[in-house]
Design a protein around this motif. Structure first.
Motif, PDB file in Angstrom:
ATOM      1  N   VAL B  42      67.693  23.972  50.701  1.00 27.93           N
ATOM      2  CA  VAL B  42      68.785  24.938  50.851  1.00 27.93           C
ATOM      3  C   VAL B  42      70.103  24.207  51.095  1.00 27.93           C
ATOM      4  O   VAL B  42      71.142  24.578  50.547  1.00 27.93           O
ATOM      5  N   ALA B 121      63.516  28.778  48.415  1.00 24.44           N
ATOM      6  CA  ALA B 121      64.724  27.953  48.458  1.00 24.44           C
ATOM      7  C   ALA B 121      65.804  28.534  47.555  1.00 24.44           C
ATOM      8  O   ALA B 121      66.986  28.556  47.913  1.00 24.44           O
ATOM      9  N   MET B 124      67.316  31.643  49.225  1.00 17.94           N
ATOM     10  CA  MET B 124      68.167  31.291  50.368  1.00 17.94           C
ATOM     11  C   MET B 124      69.447  30.602  49.924  1.00 17.94           C
ATOM     12  O   MET B 124      70.510  30.800  50.508  1.00 17.94           O
ATOM     13  N   ALA B 185      68.461  28.721  57.320  1.00 24.14           N
ATOM     14  CA  ALA B 185      67.176  28.504  56.654  1.00 24.14           C
ATOM     15  C   ALA B 185      66.085  28.221  57.677  1.00 24.14           C
ATOM     16  O   ALA B 185      64.972  28.721  57.573  1.00 24.14           O
ATOM     17  N   ASP B 188      65.257  31.509  59.540  1.00 30.63           N
ATOM     18  CA  ASP B 188      64.817  32.672  58.786  1.00 30.63           C
ATOM     19  C   ASP B 188      63.344  32.965  59.026  1.00 30.63           C
ATOM     20  O   ASP B 188      62.493  32.083  59.038  1.00 30.63           O
TER      21      ASP B 188
END
Lengths: 348, 525
Positions: B42, B121, B124, B185, B188
């Motif tokens: 990310v 990924a 995000m 990230a 999350d």
């Protein structure tokens, strides 16, 4: 009868740093206007803030009226809101979300509404801005904001008014006008005032007495004329007006210098070496081909012209002359000094 | 604020239980690799997309640039788990994309599986690139073009000037943006759990709710905390060593280069592609689903109640956090000692902590308080008391305060700092006490800042998922939880309605802040 008394007041902001003020003792009489004069960083604003209660003294006592408001030894400290001291700030600190009227009424919150309205109207009339009551501060000019700041501080009828460099944000013309107006308002209301400035002209115009501060200490306090003509130290002499110092020797005939002899007003013992203070307005000269001195430079100041004269010893002396006459640098001149008050300091 | 941190930090005092040993043997290494890999991917993705778009928008002119300039921030309004499930729905085997592809290319065609590390990924990156974009854009605006001109006047080519001068000068902003994206990230929970991707946050939830092992959850949380703090430290180290500030030279008069022909089409196309993928497509899909639901009169009966409870909880959080932040900011103003400043800074650190970590950290002190309360009540009334705070809204609000205090504090502190100290002194010299000064001078002057702070906190708490999920009282549902529960059962269309509500609410502060940040920047245009 004094209203404010400071006794041995000292304040240090940081340890291991020179104190901002120390050993400060003076009084302000009831109805008197006192100016604290000094270069920036001399502690004059700190003094003001100590009296207002924004700072706590490390030593000494401060008395306002018959109440001790700060006593370092006995840990007495009256908060600013209970001191009854009005303050006019350098940036005016007008509340931008309130109208002129509400600003002036801000300190009247303990009074009944009709009394409050009457007092606001009265104070605004005093500063000549009754018509602007419903405006907001940002809609006013600098001079008007200054007057509102004064009105707001005066509205609760404080026993003492403190003014911190009140005219420094105004341009030169307005500054002169506001000086006169503020002085007039203060005298008309019989307000005791203490104001802080670095401008000796300002201090001399408004104040009954002037206190000169240097490096946190009060060097001299007295009437403007005394400060100007009889400065206590060479520092005061230089700060309140341009001054040159010429070495001289005390003799029976007076104090002899290279520009002539002066009366020994300070009654110094014969044989002592002294420095004589000479202000540019005391110095005149006449053009003379075999004169001992020379005009070195000439700088035009408007109504006056400042000449720098080179003496035979190589020392320099300034002379201010009306601009009606004009002399070119290079001319040889004879120098005459007519000091009304001869001020001498022992030579270093 | 420090209490939850300490609780998580000292989790290792308890001996590792059986669950922990099992985790250690089977999954832990994989979890850490997954979490770190996701954060790294990310970070790289947002750095590339965010920086490129920001430079494009600042340094060039092309059709649609003015719209893209603000529209490219829009994905920030949508929580990652919402974009995530919209994508899953779109690319599902029965979803519109795969169906269309099968019709066109036959049954043999296979779309790469989205429920994978790369899928997470990608989602995000699409959601978090605006952090980098926003910070890079303002850095480029501030000194980018002027620097480019200076470098070129000294004989550098445009490309070398960009890579050699402009980009290094923007580094502090880029580092800050990328680390924000990476922190998101790490923190999350919603997206990874919808995608079935195993990371630490998701493991904390499973261990907590599935195996009821709080100690193991706390130990997992401490690992995550360690990662977050390492990231924070890395950010400080990369950013703080040098400061690239120079006298602000307004970019006025320096206009971007006008792109023509295919170059202009590529520029517009790139912006369109990112914005389309990250916002238009998923939000459009959500709207379609929600439309079907509303059109078919299948709106759940409890939707109104759901909105009400979400708004109320968020409002409670906004109010309590703003009051707390105001007290903190005012205390620092009255007594600006280094100690007070440290306390304020420290309590703002919660923003860097993942919600799951905070939830774990909050539970222990709340449970302890409950114990004390129970003892007191027992003593006074002589009868036992049920758990009062644990599993109550208080625990959730406490967690929100830890996580979002920084949001409120920074806004409120900034607006308080704009009130000159002479105002305080003027009020007090006019005989008004501290309380009166706050009420009559500070609060009226800070009205805008307080409102902004409240709105920002309100929206942030409304989107929050992991802490709410772990700490909520029985039966309490928020929009975020509803979305998560429905998507974990692949009920995409049903989840669209609460999701759209979250998106709409999220757009609100975005409008507020773009309005604020675009104001002064509009000048040179």
């Amino acid at each position: 009868m004094s209203l404010v008394t400071l006794t041995g007041v000292g304040k240090r902001y940081r340890r291991r740093q020179a104190p901002a003020v120390s050993g400060l003792s003076f009084t302000v009489g009831r109805g008197e206007i006192l100016a604290l004069l000094g270069p920036s960083g001399c502690g004059k604003t700190t003094t003001l803030r100590l009296i207002a209660g924004f700072e706590t003294p490390d030593e000494g006592t401060i008395t306002i009226g018959d109440r001790v408001v700060a006593d370092a030894a006995r840990a007495v400290l009256v908060p600013p809101e209970e001191r009854g001291v009005g303050v006019v700030f350098q940036d005016y600190a007008l509340f931008p979300h309130l109208t002129v009227e509400q600003n002036v009424a801000f300190g009247l919150h303990r009074r009944a509404r009709p009394e409050r309205q009457g007092r606001v109207a009265e104070t605004l009339r005093l500063v000549g801005l009754g018509a602007l009551a419903r405006r907001y501060p940002h809609e006013l000019s600098g001079g008007q904001q200054q007057r509102i700041a004064l009105a707001r501080a005066l509205a609760p009828a404080p026993a003492l008014l403190l003014l911190d460099e009140p005219f420094s944000n105004l341009d030169a013309d307005l500054r002169n006008q506001m000086r006169e107006e503020v002085g007039h308002v203060l005298r008309a209301t019989g307000t005791t005032a203490l104001f802080v400035t670095h401008d000796q002209e300002e201090a001399f115009t408004i104040a009954d007495r002037v206190g000169v501060l240097a490096a946190g200490r009060l060097v001299q306090i007295g009437a403007p004329e005394v400060i100007y003509h009889h400065p206590a130290t060479p520092f005061v002499a230089g700060f309140v007006g341009a001054a040159d110092f010429l070495p001289g020797e005390v003799t029976a005939a007076g104090i002899v210098t290279e520009v002539g002899a002066f009366p020994n007003d300070d009654a110094r013992p014969a044989g002592q070496q002294v420095d004589v203070m000479i202000r540019p307005d005391d110095v005149t000269f006449s053009v003379c081909d075999d004169g001992p001195a020379t005009i070195l430079t000439r700088s035009f100041r408007g109504s006056l012209t400042l000449y720098c004269l080179g003496l035979p010893s190589g020392r320099r002396l300034f002379s201010s002359q009306p601009s009606a006459a004009d002399f070119t640098p290079g001319l040889r001149v004879r120098v005459d000094v007519h000091a009304l008050h001869v001020v001498t300091f022992p030579a270093e | 604020m420090a209490v939850p941190l300490l609780v998580v930090g000292t989790a290792w005092r308890h001996p590792a239980g059986a669950v922990w040993r099992h985790l250690w043997d089977t999954q832990l290494a994989g979890l850490i690799v997954n979490t770190l890999g996701l954060a790294a991917a990310v970070g790289a993705g947002t750095l590339a997309i965010g920086t490129a778009l920001a430079w494009l928008v600042v340094a060039y002119r092309f059709p649609g640039r003015r719209v893209f300039e603000w529209a490219l921030v829009l994905p920030l309004a949508v929580p990652a788990y919402v974009i995530g499930f919209a994508f899953l729905g779109l690319f599902d085997f029965s979803g519109p994309v795969q169906s269309a592809l099968r019709r066109a290319l036959g049954d043999e065609w296979r779309v790469p599986e989205l429920r994978s590390g790369w899928g997470v990924a990608l989602v995000m990156t699409l959601v978090f690139y605006p952090y980098v974009y926003l910070l890079a854009r303002s850095a480029f605006r501030e000194h980018g073009l002027a620097t480019l001109e200076t470098a070129r006047s000294l004989g550098r080519s445009r490309r070398r000037a960009f890579f050699g001068t402009v980009l290094p000068m923007a580094r502090p902003s880029l580092v800050a943006g990328v680390s924000l994206a990476m922190m998101e990230a790490l923190a999350d929970f919603g997206t990874v759990s919808t995608f079935g991707y195993r990371t630490l946050t998701e493991a904390i939830y499973r261990v907590w709710h599935g195996m009821f092992d709080r100690a193991a959850a706390a130990q997992l949380a401490s690992l995550l905390l360690l990662l977050a703090l390492a990231l924070l430290g890395l950010e400080r180290a990369l950013r703080g060593r040098r400061r690239f500030t120079q006298g602000h030279r307004p970019a006025g008069g320096v206009a971007g280069v006008r792109l023509r022909g295919w170059r202009a089409r590529v520029a517009t196309g790139a912006c369109l592609a990112v914005l389309g993928l990250a916002f238009v497509l998923p939000v459009g899909q959500l709207l379609l689903w929600a439309g079907e639901l509303v059109g078919g009169a299948r709106v759940p009966a409890n939707f109104g109640a759901l909105l009400g409870s979400t708004f109320a909880l968020a409002a409670g959080a906004a109010l309590s956090i703003c009051v707390l932040a105001l007290i903190l900011a005012y205390a620092v103003r009255l007594h600006p000692s280094p100690g007070a400043r440290f306390v304020a800074q420290f309590s703002s650190m919660g923003y860097a902590l993942p919600g799951a970590v905070i939830a774990v950290g909050v539970l222990a002190p709340i449970a302890w308080l409950d114990g004390v309360l129970r003892d007191v009540v027992q003593l006074v009334l002589g009868r036992p008391l049920d758990l009062l705070l644990t599993g109550s809204a208080v625990a959730v609000l406490f967690a929100y305060a830890v996580r979002f205090l920084a949001v409120g504090y920074q806004t409120i502190d900034a607006s308080l700092a704009r009130v000159p100290p002479s105002f305080d002194e003027a009020a007090r010299s006019l005989g008004v006490r501290l309380g009166g000064t706050l009420r009559r001078v500070h609060l009226p002057l800070m009205r805008g800042g307080l409102l902004t702070a409240a709105i920002l906190v309100w929206v942030e708490t409304m989107k929050e998922l992991p802490a709410t999920l772990l700490l909520r009282p029985l039966g309490l549902k928020t929009l975020a939880i509803e979305v998560w529960e429905l998507t974990s059962e692949s009920l995409w269309a049903e989840a669209a309605l609460p999701a759209i509500a979250i998106v709409l609410v999220g757009l609100f502060p975005l409008m507020l802040t773009t309005h604020l940040t675009n104001g002064p920047a509009r000048g040179p245009e």
